[in-house]
Design a protein around this motif. Structure first.
Motif, PDB file in Angstrom:
ATOM      1  N   SER A 309      32.165  38.664  42.078  1.00 38.79           N
ATOM      2  CA  SER A 309      32.617  37.493  41.240  1.00 38.79           C
ATOM      3  C   SER A 309      33.770  37.937  40.332  1.00 38.79           C
ATOM      4  CB  SER A 309      31.589  36.709  40.319  1.00 38.79           C
ATOM      5  OG  SER A 309      31.011  37.492  39.445  1.00 38.79           O
ATOM      6  N   ASN A 310      34.443  36.977  39.791  1.00 38.30           N
ATOM      7  CA  ASN A 310      35.581  37.353  38.849  1.00 38.30           C
ATOM      8  C   ASN A 310      34.874  37.963  37.552  1.00 38.30           C
ATOM      9  OD1 ASN A 310      37.513  36.269  40.508  1.00 38.30           O
ATOM     10  ND2 ASN A 310      37.902  34.416  39.437  1.00 38.30           N
ATOM     11  N   GLU A 311      33.675  37.684  37.208  1.00 35.97           N
ATOM     12  CA  GLU A 311      33.106  37.981  36.191  1.00 35.97           C
ATOM     13  C   GLU A 311      32.878  39.742  36.502  1.00 35.97           C
ATOM     14  OE1 GLU A 311      33.461  34.058  35.918  1.00 35.97           O
ATOM     15  OE2 GLU A 311      32.188  35.273  37.604  1.00 35.97           O
ATOM     16  N   VAL A 312      32.211  39.937  37.391  1.00 33.58           N
ATOM     17  CA  VAL A 312      31.792  41.303  38.056  1.00 33.58           C
ATOM     18  C   VAL A 312      33.122  42.054  37.844  1.00 33.58           C
ATOM     19  CG1 VAL A 312      31.268  42.594  39.690  1.00 33.58           C
ATOM     20  CG2 VAL A 312      29.662  40.776  39.327  1.00 33.58           C
ATOM     21  N   SER A 314      35.883  41.735  36.462  1.00 34.90           N
ATOM     22  CA  SER A 314      36.372  41.789  34.943  1.00 34.90           C
ATOM     23  C   SER A 314      35.598  43.010  33.966  1.00 34.90           C
ATOM     24  CB  SER A 314      36.242  40.503  34.070  1.00 34.90           C
ATOM     25  OG  SER A 314      37.137  39.625  34.617  1.00 34.90           O
ATOM     26  N   GLU A 315      34.264  42.747  34.019  1.00 36.67           N
ATOM     27  CA  GLU A 315      33.468  43.841  33.651  1.00 36.67           C
ATOM     28  C   GLU A 315      33.371  45.150  34.109  1.00 36.67           C
ATOM     29  OE1 GLU A 315      28.458  44.951  33.893  1.00 36.67           O
ATOM     30  OE2 GLU A 315      29.429  43.497  34.998  1.00 36.67           O
ATOM     31  N   LYS A 316      33.836  45.426  35.425  1.00 32.89           N
ATOM     32  CA  LYS A 316      34.050  46.516  35.854  1.00 32.89           C
ATOM     33  C   LYS A 316      35.590  47.404  35.774  1.00 32.89           C
ATOM     34  CE  LYS A 316      30.330  46.728  39.142  1.00 32.89           C
ATOM     35  NZ  LYS A 316      29.898  47.041  40.666  1.00 32.89           N
ATOM     36  N   LYS A 318      37.202  46.571  33.016  1.00 30.98           N
ATOM     37  CA  LYS A 318      36.948  46.988  31.588  1.00 30.98           C
ATOM     38  C   LYS A 318      36.411  48.271  31.427  1.00 30.98           C
ATOM     39  CE  LYS A 318      35.123  45.170  26.992  1.00 30.98           C
ATOM     40  NZ  LYS A 318      34.378  46.389  26.713  1.00 30.98           N
ATOM     41  N   LYS A 347      41.244  37.548  45.316  1.00 31.65           N
ATOM     42  CA  LYS A 347      40.304  38.492  44.348  1.00 31.65           C
ATOM     43  C   LYS A 347      41.243  39.733  43.997  1.00 31.65           C
ATOM     44  CE  LYS A 347      36.372  36.392  44.512  1.00 31.65           C
ATOM     45  NZ  LYS A 347      35.846  36.166  43.134  1.00 31.65           N
ATOM     46  N   GLU A 354      43.763  41.259  35.751  1.00 29.99           N
ATOM     47  CA  GLU A 354      42.815  41.864  34.528  1.00 29.99           C
ATOM     48  C   GLU A 354      43.270  43.251  34.259  1.00 29.99           C
ATOM     49  OE1 GLU A 354      39.589  40.178  33.595  1.00 29.99           O
ATOM     50  OE2 GLU A 354      41.246  38.990  33.925  1.00 29.99           O
TER      51      GLU A 354
END
Length: 361
Positions: A309-312, A314-316, A318, A347, A354
């Motif tokens: 997902s976009n959240e995953v 973004s987390e990785k 970062k 994606k 990001e």
């Protein structure tokens, strides 16, 4: 040869060790199989026919730069690491769905000797590669710098001995253990050819070079020190010397990528390359500690994050960029290996966007 003025030198400044406004971004295998425009252009054409047709190779190289306009800071010429075995007189085929195939792999002393005795003429036999680089450099019109590349000597030996990809590496391992002196002779021949090929790529228009030792992790630490590291060192020392002979006075930055060679990162960082690219097995902070600022680091997110997902993502992103120092210099964003054919182009766009949020500005 005169080329358009470079408008985006972010990657080159990073490799010089300068402080930059954000980390430059490019992706291994960014040109190719996951792009619909690639699939449309390829059709049923043979893979090597694409590489060997300069107009097509140039268009394929530039496709991701145009699709991700402003998000990608380098182009890498659409080609393949197996062109050096072709220059060494070997036949290489690309089999749809299964990858490269050598109809006559190196299995005997006579096989290897035949290659050792082959008279290499890089300018003649890989003329199409240099034409593709020159055409691409002009068509890029200075938007981003252009990568040339080659395979690492050990990696090319693997393909030449195995006849293609491998899981057991039986024939390559047999060669280095049963006939190590013959293996070293073959590696030297590959290395000499690689040095000339890389230098001539610069003459043709490449502004930065990468060496892909993709099977480095299949060697033990002891064998890496004997069958890979010395030849990677010869390349990073030999290319500038050859370029001087060819009249190139400016420094051309070079990056080495030895996938899976975790035990050799300290040695690789001290080898003289401007950058060391890391696969996804590395913790960024640990790599930074080992490097001690000697060169730029490149990488290293697992390409599989693009399936998340976009959240995953973004987390990785970062975790990666902050681990490499927050993007304030001596760091280049990349995957820990190449793209997959099944990846969602949007994606990848999100991933690049990001990455652009980080920097010292």
């Amino acid at each position: 040869m005169s080329f358009p003025e470079l408008k985006n030198d972010l990657l080159l400044r990073t490799l010089k060790g300068e402080a930059v406004e954000r980390p430059p971004c490019w992706i291994m295998r960014q040109a190719g199989r996951y792009l619909p425009e690639y699939k449309a252009l390829k059709g049923d054409k043979d893979f090597f026919k694409l590489c060997q047709t300069p107009e097509i190779a140039a268009e394929l190289t530039i496709q991701p730069v145009l699709r991700y306009d402003g998000l990608i800071d380098a182009a890498i010429i659409f080609s393949d690491i197996l062109v050096i075995p072709q220059a060494l007189g070997m036949t290489v085929e690309m089999v749809e769905g299964s990858g490269p195939h050598f109809p006559e792999p190196l299995r005997t002393t006579d096989d290897v000797t035949k290659v050792l005795n082959h008279e290499v003429n890089v300018l003649r036999d890989l003329d199409w590669a240099f034409k593709a680089l020159t055409l691409t450099r002009h068509q890029l019109d200075g938007k981003v710098p252009l990568f040339g590349f080659c395979g690492g000597p050990w990696t090319l030996l693997v393909y030449m001995a195995e006849g293609g990809g491998s899981r057991l590496f039986r024939f390559a391992k047999q060669l280095i253990n049963e006939k190590p002196d013959l293996a070293l002779q073959l590696l030297q021949k590959i290395t000499d050819t690689a040095i000339e090929f890389l230098a001539q790529q610069v003459i043709a228009g490449a502004q930065v070079l990468q060496v892909f030792e993709s099977w480095g992790g299949e060697l033990s630490s002891m064998d890496f020190d004997k069958f890979s590291l010395p030849f990677l060192k010869q390349i990073v020392d030999g290319v500038p010397k050859r370029l001087q002979e060819l009249g190139v006075k400016e420094h051309i930055p070079m990056i080495v990528f030895a996938k899976g060679s975790w035990y050799a990162v300290d040695k690789l960082c001290g080898l003289g390359y401007d950058g060391v690219s890391l696969d996804w097995s590395w913790d960024p902070k640990e790599a930074v500690k080992i490097n001690k600022g000697r060169c730029s680091l490149q990488g290293n997110i697992d390409p599989g994050v693009i399936y998340g997902s976009n959240e995953v993502i973004s987390e990785k992103v970062k975790y990666m960029i902050e681990g490499f120092g927050g993007g304030k210099g001596k760091y280049i964003v990349n995957f820990g290996h190449g793209t997959h054919p099944f990846m969602d182009t949007e994606k990848i766009r999100f991933f690049l966007e990001e990455c652009h949020k980080y920097g010292s500005a």
